[in-house]
Design a protein around this motif. Structure first.
Motif, PDB file in Angstrom:
ATOM      1  N   ARG A   1       0.569  -1.397   0.075  1.00 14.50           N
ATOM      2  CA  ARG A   1      -0.065  -0.121   0.058  1.00 14.50           C
ATOM      3  C   ARG A   1       0.357   1.436  -0.039  1.00 14.50           C
ATOM      4  N   SER A   2       0.470   1.928  -0.268  1.00 13.61           N
ATOM      5  CA  SER A   2       1.446   3.583  -1.040  1.00 13.61           C
ATOM      6  C   SER A   2       0.691   4.958  -0.077  1.00 13.61           C
ATOM      7  N   ALA A   3       1.543   5.605   0.103  1.00 10.40           N
ATOM      8  CA  ALA A   3       1.233   6.276   1.322  1.00 10.40           C
ATOM      9  C   ALA A   3       1.366   7.832   0.155  1.00 10.40           C
ATOM     10  N   GLY A   4       0.256   8.797   0.861  1.00 10.06           N
ATOM     11  CA  GLY A   4       0.357  10.368  -0.373  1.00 10.06           C
ATOM     12  C   GLY A   4      -0.698  10.350  -0.348  1.00 10.06           C
ATOM     13  N   PRO A   5      -1.371  11.162  -1.959  1.00  5.17           N
ATOM     14  CA  PRO A   5      -2.224  11.304  -2.152  1.00  5.17           C
ATOM     15  C   PRO A   5      -2.360  10.315  -3.500  1.00  5.17           C
ATOM     16  N   GLY A   6      -4.530  10.090  -3.405  1.00  7.98           N
ATOM     17  CA  GLY A   6      -4.869   9.277  -4.089  1.00  7.98           C
ATOM     18  C   GLY A   6      -6.377   8.478  -3.712  1.00  7.98           C
ATOM     19  N   GLY A   7      -6.548   9.547  -2.399  1.00  4.95           N
ATOM     20  CA  GLY A   7      -7.830   9.347  -2.199  1.00  4.95           C
ATOM     21  C   GLY A   7      -8.348   7.466  -1.903  1.00  4.95           C
ATOM     22  N   GLN A   8      -9.547   7.007  -2.423  1.00  8.02           N
ATOM     23  CA  GLN A   8      -9.857   6.289  -1.258  1.00  8.02           C
ATOM     24  C   GLN A   8      -8.984   4.762  -2.469  1.00  8.02           C
ATOM     25  N   ASN A   9      -8.163   5.290  -2.897  1.00  7.41           N
ATOM     26  CA  ASN A   9      -6.975   4.844  -4.122  1.00  7.41           C
ATOM     27  C   ASN A   9      -6.078   4.119  -2.967  1.00  7.41           C
ATOM     28  N   VAL A  10      -5.452   4.484  -2.706  1.00 13.17           N
ATOM     29  CA  VAL A  10      -4.306   4.197  -0.928  1.00 13.17           C
ATOM     30  C   VAL A  10      -5.002   2.972  -0.618  1.00 13.17           C
ATOM     31  N   ASN A  11      -6.283   3.010   0.239  1.00 13.50           N
ATOM     32  CA  ASN A  11      -6.692   2.524   0.641  1.00 13.50           C
ATOM     33  C   ASN A  11      -6.595   0.625   0.667  1.00 13.50           C
ATOM     34  N   LYS A  12      -7.302   1.231  -1.033  1.00 16.08           N
ATOM     35  CA  LYS A  12      -7.974  -0.286  -1.493  1.00 16.08           C
ATOM     36  C   LYS A  12      -6.591  -0.974  -2.244  1.00 16.08           C
ATOM     37  N   LEU A  13      -5.557  -0.439  -3.157  1.00 16.01           N
ATOM     38  CA  LEU A  13      -4.519  -1.085  -3.669  1.00 16.01           C
ATOM     39  C   LEU A  13      -3.098  -0.664  -3.414  1.00 16.01           C
ATOM     40  N   ASN A  14      -1.933  -2.245  -4.122  1.00 14.19           N
ATOM     41  CA  ASN A  14      -1.499  -1.800  -3.465  1.00 14.19           C
ATOM     42  C   ASN A  14      -0.448  -1.473  -4.756  1.00 14.19           C
ATOM     43  N   THR A  15      -0.142  -0.465  -4.729  1.00 13.05           N
ATOM     44  CA  THR A  15       0.411   0.612  -5.451  1.00 13.05           C
ATOM     45  C   THR A  15       2.471   1.126  -5.136  1.00 13.05           C
ATOM     46  N   LYS A  16       2.507   0.746  -4.329  1.00 12.46           N
ATOM     47  CA  LYS A  16       4.054   0.458  -3.989  1.00 12.46           C
ATOM     48  C   LYS A  16       4.699  -0.576  -4.178  1.00 12.46           C
ATOM     49  N   VAL A  17       5.450  -0.272  -5.120  1.00 11.30           N
ATOM     50  CA  VAL A  17       6.913  -0.981  -5.775  1.00 11.30           C
ATOM     51  C   VAL A  17       7.742  -0.984  -4.805  1.00 11.30           C
ATOM     52  N   GLN A  18       8.283  -2.568  -4.849  1.00  4.19           N
ATOM     53  CA  GLN A  18       9.657  -2.324  -4.224  1.00  4.19           C
ATOM     54  C   GLN A  18      10.654  -3.277  -4.943  1.00  4.19           C
ATOM     55  N   LEU A  19      11.449  -3.081  -5.829  1.00  2.71           N
ATOM     56  CA  LEU A  19      12.063  -4.141  -6.664  1.00  2.71           C
ATOM     57  C   LEU A  19      13.427  -4.577  -5.700  1.00  2.71           C
ATOM     58  N   ARG A  20      13.709  -5.490  -6.112  1.00  4.31           N
ATOM     59  CA  ARG A  20      14.838  -6.061  -5.528  1.00  4.31           C
ATOM     60  C   ARG A  20      15.667  -6.938  -6.581  1.00  4.31           C
ATOM     61  N   ILE A  21      17.202  -6.150  -6.682  1.00  2.93           N
ATOM     62  CA  ILE A  21      17.940  -6.553  -7.687  1.00  2.93           C
ATOM     63  C   ILE A  21      19.553  -7.269  -7.476  1.00  2.93           C
ATOM     64  N   ALA A  22      19.241  -8.203  -7.231  1.00  3.62           N
ATOM     65  CA  ALA A  22      20.656  -9.608  -7.141  1.00  3.62           C
ATOM     66  C   ALA A  22      21.767  -8.942  -7.788  1.00  3.62           C
ATOM     67  N   VAL A  23      22.722  -8.193  -7.489  1.00  2.00           N
ATOM     68  CA  VAL A  23      23.918  -7.172  -8.096  1.00  2.00           C
ATOM     69  C   VAL A  23      25.064  -8.243  -8.287  1.00  2.00           C
ATOM     70  N   ASP A  24      24.931  -9.187  -7.631  1.00  2.00           N
ATOM     71  CA  ASP A  24      26.161 -10.265  -8.143  1.00  2.00           C
ATOM     72  C   ASP A  24      25.270 -11.071  -9.562  1.00  2.00           C
ATOM     73  N   GLN A  25      24.112 -10.876 -10.026  1.00  2.00           N
ATOM     74  CA  GLN A  25      23.835 -11.610 -11.256  1.00  2.00           C
ATOM     75  C   GLN A  25      23.528 -10.277 -11.930  1.00  2.00           C
ATOM     76  N   LEU A  26      24.310  -9.241 -12.343  1.00  2.00           N
ATOM     77  CA  LEU A  26      23.696  -8.136 -13.092  1.00  2.00           C
ATOM     78  C   LEU A  26      24.832  -9.176 -14.412  1.00  2.00           C
ATOM     79  N   PRO A  27      23.148  -8.176 -16.056  1.00  2.00           N
ATOM     80  CA  PRO A  27      24.707  -8.959 -16.622  1.00  2.00           C
ATOM     81  C   PRO A  27      25.576  -8.111 -17.252  1.00  2.00           C
ATOM     82  N   GLY A  28      27.183  -8.457 -18.152  1.00  2.00           N
ATOM     83  CA  GLY A  28      27.806  -7.275 -18.565  1.00  2.00           C
ATOM     84  C   GLY A  28      28.423  -6.215 -17.957  1.00  2.00           C
TER      85      GLY A  28
END
Length: 139
Positions: free
Chosen positions: A20-47
């Motif tokens: 669930r995200s904080a900030g503006p959005g009205g009822q949208n904030v209370n109902k939807l999971n819009t916050k994204v947490q992206l995890r990246i394995a640094v050891d596996q980055l290509p190139g």
């Protein structure tokens, strides 16, 4: 470093979690999971070479957890899709910024005239302070 290859790899192999995200959005904030947490394995980055991976770990050490994953969050938008795009862009910016080789600083000395200006300023300041003293106090 190929940014398009990196972007594609992050989109395919990055571990995305939603909350669930904080900030503006009205009822949208209370109902939807819009916050994204992206995890990246640094050891596996290509190139990336071993030296580049070490540089990433050194420069982004505060953002990399004990399991070796870089965490990037985005909750700027009301849309989950847009937040996913923002998180990927932030990750790319962090990685490319950390991989830039910085120029070593050249030690320089102040010029003769800069030293003279500094001394003159100190003398003028001291004179102002001497003027503020009450009369009759001699050293």
């Amino acid at each position: 470093m190929d940014l398009e290859l990196m972007r594609q790899w992050i989109q395919e192999n990055g571990d995305e979690r939603f909350a669930r995200s904080a900030g503006p959005g009205g009822q949208n904030v209370n109902k939807l999971n819009t916050k994204v947490q992206l995890r990246i394995a640094v050891d596996q980055l290509p190139g990336l070479s071993e030296a580049e991976i070490e540089r990433l770990k050194e420069r982004l050490g505060g953002r990399i957890d004990t399991s070796g994953e870089l965490l990037v969050q985005a909750q700027d938008s009301r849309s989950q899709i847009r937040n996913r795009e923002i998180a990927v862009e932030r990750a790319l910016a962090l990685i490319s910024g950390a991989l830039k080789v910085r120029k070593p600083r050249k030690a320089t000395r102040p010029s003769f005239s800069a030293k003279a200006r500094r001394i003159e300023h100190k003398k003028a300041r001291g004179a102002v302070k001497r003027q503020r003293r009450p009369p009759g106090i001699d050293e």
